[in-house]
Design an enzyme around this catalytic site. Structure first.
Site, PDB file in Angstrom:
ATOM      1  N   TRP A  38       0.815  -1.224   0.000  1.00 41.18           N
ATOM      2  CA  TRP A  38       0.000   0.000   0.000  1.00 41.18           C
ATOM      3  C   TRP A  38       0.846   1.270   0.000  1.00 41.18           C
ATOM      4  O   TRP A  38       0.412   2.294   0.529  1.00 41.18           O
ATOM      5  CB  TRP A  38      -0.963   0.037   1.207  1.00 41.18           C
ATOM      6  CG  TRP A  38      -2.084  -0.921   1.066  1.00 41.18           C
ATOM      7  CD1 TRP A  38      -2.366  -1.979   1.865  1.00 41.18           C
ATOM      8  CD2 TRP A  38      -3.089  -0.914   0.029  1.00 41.18           C
ATOM      9  NE1 TRP A  38      -3.465  -2.647   1.389  1.00 41.18           N
ATOM     10  CE2 TRP A  38      -3.930  -2.014   0.268  1.00 41.18           C
ATOM     11  CE3 TRP A  38      -3.343  -0.094  -1.077  1.00 41.18           C
ATOM     12  CZ2 TRP A  38      -5.023  -2.308  -0.550  1.00 41.18           C
ATOM     13  CZ3 TRP A  38      -4.421  -0.393  -1.892  1.00 41.18           C
ATOM     14  CH2 TRP A  38      -5.250  -1.480  -1.612  1.00 41.18           C
ATOM     15  N   MET A  89     -29.245  12.629  -2.307  1.00 41.01           N
ATOM     16  CA  MET A  89     -30.015  13.771  -2.807  1.00 41.01           C
ATOM     17  C   MET A  89     -29.907  13.911  -4.329  1.00 41.01           C
ATOM     18  O   MET A  89     -30.695  14.624  -4.943  1.00 41.01           O
ATOM     19  CB  MET A  89     -29.562  15.056  -2.114  1.00 41.01           C
ATOM     20  CG  MET A  89     -29.839  15.001  -0.614  1.00 41.01           C
ATOM     21  SD  MET A  89     -29.554  16.559   0.195  1.00 41.01           S
ATOM     22  CE  MET A  89     -30.884  17.548  -0.480  1.00 41.01           C
ATOM     23  N   GLU A 139      -3.374   5.943   7.861  1.00 41.33           N
ATOM     24  CA  GLU A 139      -2.972   6.824   8.975  1.00 41.33           C
ATOM     25  C   GLU A 139      -3.763   6.507  10.244  1.00 41.33           C
ATOM     26  O   GLU A 139      -4.141   7.399  10.990  1.00 41.33           O
ATOM     27  CB  GLU A 139      -3.173   8.313   8.616  1.00 41.33           C
ATOM     28  CG  GLU A 139      -2.602   8.748   7.298  1.00 41.33           C
ATOM     29  CD  GLU A 139      -1.111   8.488   7.182  1.00 41.33           C
ATOM     30  OE1 GLU A 139      -0.482   8.214   8.212  1.00 41.33           O
ATOM     31  OE2 GLU A 139      -0.611   8.538   6.047  1.00 41.33           O
TER      32      GLU A 139
END
Ligand SMILES: Cc1cc2nc3c(=O)[nH]c(=O)nc-3n(C[C@H](O)[C@H](O)[C@H](O)COP(=O)(O)OP(=O)(O)OC[C@H]3O[C@@H](n4cnc5c(N)ncnc54)[C@H](O)[C@@H]3O)c2cc1C
Length: 392
Positions: free
Chosen positions: A165, A345, A371
């Site tokens: 990652w 919406m 993090e």
């Protein structure tokens, strides 16, 4: 420039002229360079490297590092810039975080003078790209279990292991790699190493396909007998506190950045609800729609008050680690909820890339994970409140 609709308490009035200038400058950059292109970059999974030089010119890389060609701005100015950038896309804010808050801050905090002079000016100018390798295939939330090793090789070192990652690794020129090394006293400690990515034995492979952060790059790194000279080690990092001190810088930027994604989603929902007619009236005229908009605006505004408080404390040197967890946990949590609510919406149109909320929500799946996940920050705060560590 008009105040945001969500600034119900006129928080912007508490910003200095310099801070407002940072906001407007980065907002203009995002409107001009990111908004017109982001749907395409996200669809094609492209990190737009061509905009890096302009980001560097704006002083965004290593923005609040002092000296070595960096802009030396305040923590609040940096936060404001991250909020504006992430209103464009989390992937591009992530680039700035990895370059500045992780790779550059590792060198600025833990490097020798020689290392700082060698790397930081080029990184601030965007000519040298850095990455930060802490996470491993089997060591994520608990990096103390990392398996990457650094073994003495005469005066130098040999690194072996794997990282996962790692942002930017396949385009980076230098990787900050954290590894377990045995020091002169025979003690094993986590140490940082500066690894030029053209060193034999270093390979980086992008992780694809992803459903989140598509306009940014994350990689698997393989380290196979990577030989480094003696001066590749960061001399000043005291074990795991070394990488953690850099993670705190990146977490700080996220506290502000996540709100940018939320604000942009709110703006999209507000604009859409004012022009979309159903049952003969605009959606914005219905009480249920207004309740959604009000709840979103309240959460964003509270998040902004929190970010500004944390930023001012950081600038005064009074910020404590648990406070960063308050901001990271809360602002990621509310931001992803706001983006998802905004998507509702927009109805069916909200699932297309023509509109930003679902793209932001998907990106925020990563932001709430890296993090320190929601759970990790909850455990940090749980320990702070109760005195009991519930990590293991
Ligand atoms: C887009 C993206 C970019 C990244 N960039 C970088 C980078 O540049 N450099 C780098 O080093 N890393 C990077 N990471 C890695 C990131 O920091 C890790 O994904 C993160 O720390 C979580 O680790 P993990 O994915 O291995 O999950 P795990 O640690 O395996 O966790 C899986 C789940 O278990 C939960 N969990 C773990 N421990 C506990 C516990 N004690 N109690 C309860 N629940 C628990 C977690 O909260 C999570 O929900 C990036 C990740 C992503 C997705």
């Amino acid at each position: 420039m008009n105040a945001a609709a969500t600034d119900l308490l006129c928080v912007d009035e508490d910003l200095s002229a310099e801070e407002l200038d940072t906001r407007d400058t980065v907002r203009e950059f995002v409107d001009r360079r990111i908004r017109p292109n982001i749907a395409g970059w996200f669809a094609d999974a492209v990190f737009p490297q061509e905009i890096v030089p302009e980001m560097a010119q704006l002083g965004l890389l290593g923005m609040h590092i002092q000296g070595y060609g960096c802009a030396g701005k305040s923590a609040v100015q940096y936060g404001i810039a991250m909020q504006e950038l992430e209103a464009g896309d989390s992937g591009l804010r992530t680039f700035v975080s990895v370059q500045g808050s992780l790779a550059m801050s590792a060198i600025a905090k833990h490097g020798s003078e020689e290392q700082k002079h060698r790397w930081l000016p080029g990184m601030a100018a965007g000519e040298i790209i850095g990455c930060f390798g802490l996470t491993e295939p089997t060591a994520g939330s608990d990096p103390s279990t990392m398996a990457t090793t650094a073994v003495r090789d005469g005066e130098g070192w040999i690194l072996n292991g794997a990282k996962r990652w790692i942002g930017l690794a396949s385009i980076a020129h230098v990787a900050v790699i954290w590894a377990k090394a045995v020091d002169e006293s025979g003690q094993e400690r986590v140490r940082g190493f500066l690894v030029p990515t053209d060193t034999p034995g270093f390979t980086a492979t992008p992780i694809e396909p992803k459903l989140s952060m598509r306009a940014s790059i994350q990689c698997d790194i393989l380290l196979k007998d990577v030989r480094l000279p003696a001066d590749a080690i960061l001399p000043n990092n005291p074990g795991l506190r070394g990488p953690f001190s850099c993670l705190n810088e990146a977490r700080y930027g996220i506290i502000w950045g996540a709100l940018g994604a939320a604000r942009d989603s709110f703006d999209a929902a507000l604009a859409y609800s004012q022009q979309r007619i159903q049952f003969d009236r605009p959606l914005a005229a219905y009480q249920l729609s207004q309740a959604k908009l009000v709840n979103m605006a309240l959460e964003i505004q509270k998040g902004q008050l929190l970010a500004l408080r944390i930023g001012r404390l950081k600038d005064e040197g009074r910020l404590e680690n648990h406070m960063i967890s308050v901001g990271k946990l809360n602002n990621c949590r509310i931001a992803i909820d706001v983006c998802r609510e905004a998507r509702t919406m927009l109805g069916g149109n909200g699932i297309t890339l023509e509109h930003s909320p679902l793209r932001h929500a998907n990106n925020l799946e990563s932001v709430r994970t890296y993090e320190g996940t929601d759970e990790v920050h909850t455990l940090i705060l749980g320990q702070r409140l109760t005195g009991h560590s519930a990590f293991r």
